[in-house]
Design a protein around this motif. Sequence first.
Motif, PDB file in Angstrom:
ATOM      1  N   GLU A  64       0.812  -1.212   0.000  1.00  0.00           N
ATOM      2  CA  GLU A  64       0.000   0.000   0.000  1.00  0.00           C
ATOM      3  C   GLU A  64       0.843   1.259   0.000  1.00  0.00           C
ATOM      4  O   GLU A  64       0.507   2.241  -0.651  1.00  0.00           O
TER       5      GLU A  64
ATOM      6  N   VAL B 216       1.814   1.812  -3.428  1.00  0.00           N
ATOM      7  CA  VAL B 216       0.717   2.387  -4.215  1.00  0.00           C
ATOM      8  C   VAL B 216       0.651   3.900  -3.998  1.00  0.00           C
ATOM      9  O   VAL B 216       0.524   4.677  -4.948  1.00  0.00           O
ATOM     10  N   ILE B 217       0.759   4.323  -2.731  1.00  0.00           N
ATOM     11  CA  ILE B 217       0.700   5.755  -2.437  1.00  0.00           C
ATOM     12  C   ILE B 217       1.841   6.473  -3.133  1.00  0.00           C
ATOM     13  O   ILE B 217       1.658   7.523  -3.758  1.00  0.00           O
TER      14      ILE B 217
ATOM     15  N   ALA C 163       1.101   6.742  -6.788  1.00  0.00           N
ATOM     16  CA  ALA C 163       0.107   7.783  -7.067  1.00  0.00           C
ATOM     17  C   ALA C 163       0.759   9.153  -7.020  1.00  0.00           C
ATOM     18  O   ALA C 163       0.472  10.020  -7.859  1.00  0.00           O
TER      19      ALA C 163
ATOM     20  N   VAL D  91       0.901  11.868 -10.049  1.00  0.00           N
ATOM     21  CA  VAL D  91       0.462  13.269 -10.005  1.00  0.00           C
ATOM     22  C   VAL D  91       1.586  14.187 -10.461  1.00  0.00           C
ATOM     23  O   VAL D  91       1.370  15.134 -11.218  1.00  0.00           O
TER      24      VAL D  91
ATOM     25  N   LEU E 190       1.774  13.979 -14.213  1.00  0.00           N
ATOM     26  CA  LEU E 190       0.642  14.591 -14.901  1.00  0.00           C
ATOM     27  C   LEU E 190       0.638  16.100 -14.771  1.00  0.00           C
ATOM     28  O   LEU E 190       0.315  16.811 -15.703  1.00  0.00           O
ATOM     29  N   LEU E 191       0.966  16.590 -13.594  1.00  0.00           N
ATOM     30  CA  LEU E 191       0.782  18.016 -13.336  1.00  0.00           C
ATOM     31  C   LEU E 191       2.088  18.782 -13.250  1.00  0.00           C
ATOM     32  O   LEU E 191       2.073  19.978 -13.045  1.00  0.00           O
TER      33      LEU E 191
ATOM     34  N   MET F  82       1.536  13.526   0.233  1.00  0.00           N
ATOM     35  CA  MET F  82       0.408  14.455   0.371  1.00  0.00           C
ATOM     36  C   MET F  82       0.858  15.886   0.085  1.00  0.00           C
ATOM     37  O   MET F  82       0.174  16.651  -0.594  1.00  0.00           O
TER      38      MET F  82
ATOM     39  N   ILE G 289       1.430  16.274  -3.667  1.00  0.00           N
ATOM     40  CA  ILE G 289       0.172  16.364  -4.410  1.00  0.00           C
ATOM     41  C   ILE G 289      -0.426  17.747  -4.269  1.00  0.00           C
ATOM     42  O   ILE G 289      -0.809  18.393  -5.244  1.00  0.00           O
TER      43      ILE G 289
END
Lengths: 117, 307
Positions: B124, B127-128, B131, B135, B138-139, B285, B288
Amino acid sequence: MLIGLYNYWVVVALMMTGFYIVIAQGNLIKKIAGLIIFQTSVFIFYISVGKVDGATAPIVGDGFSQYSNPLPHVLILTAIVVGIATTALGLALIVRIREAYGSIEEDEIQKKDDQAC
Amino acid sequence: MLLGVYGLLSASFFVAMDAVDVAFTEASVGAGISTILMLTTIAITGRSELASHYRPTLALILVLIIGGLLIYGTMDMPYFGFAEAPANLHVSPRYIHDSMQEIGVPNLVTAVLASYRGFDTFGEVVVIFTAGVGVVVLLGLPGRRDENDAEIELINTSMHEQHLVVRIVSKVLIPFILLFAFYVQFHGDFGPGGGFQAGVIFASAIILYALLFGLSTARRIINQPLVQLLSGVGVLVYGSVGLVSMLNGGNFLDYSVLSSDPIAGQHLGILLIELGVGCTVASVMVIIFFKFADRKEALHYKPRETK
């Protein structure tokens, strides 16, 4: 005695609300909001399954003998944080879609795709 | 908005269900970070929505049918709070009765999370991390625009005049939030808490700071490459603990071999991997949030450049 099942009904109601938003709304952000509601309903399902009447939080201490089931707590605790990370990824995709298509409505995106073909 | 209230409500619901650890996480994630992300995205993409021109009766019928079938399915489920329910019978008695001897950690949730199901948790965390990388990809903006110090000062002074009460109150609060995050991190063995919760609380303190004191001020304090590095380091720490226990002759993530005393080894292992988890979660976090906010800011500045 059927009333003892009410926790599942709450879950079903929430889950269907989320599902309805996902399939019926054309706005991508609203779809994500629907997914969040759907996700929370699953969290609530797991946590309510782990609840034991008369038990306390699963932290060992003197004077307690019955604890709620710790396993669903572990699964959901990680799922929440993973959920926010993947939601952020979805929102990032939406931002890029908005930049590429100038819209976040499903119909308009489809229209532009059709024109491009 | 409403979603934030919803997050806070579900958090209090989880407390009622004895799931204090989950409640912690949901309170900071649901009420804090997810709301901010949603609002930022709406700010980027615009708030107007087209009135839909079709009536989704079919969707409504489908949802009602599925809902009805699910409720029919619940008829055979065990009653709420029933101690002998199948879900509470198989592995959980072992966790509840034996983990004090095997792991020696009073918080059963931490014991299961970090030790019994350590491999799952490792997945997990990856996975974080993935992710977060997604981000960023993508950004991420190609080039950083030069920061104009005078402009920052201007923004700062103008912001000093607005939101005075909120800013001063939060200035006092932020150190306590950070302190609380560390408490949650290191006290996770004994009370509710652990790496996931601490990471999210820590990140929300930084996000609160960035919201109130402006992005550019926050960016000067928080070194972005360093944060990105930290998110990787967290995963690395977690994985290395597993490898070290393998090198010491145990299984992957079997902490008992980390020290001569199995219980002490478990304590050490749990502490280390919780540290790794907290590191990754907090920095992902923060990354992101900053990526979304940068994107918003870039949009905001574009019209001015074209003039």
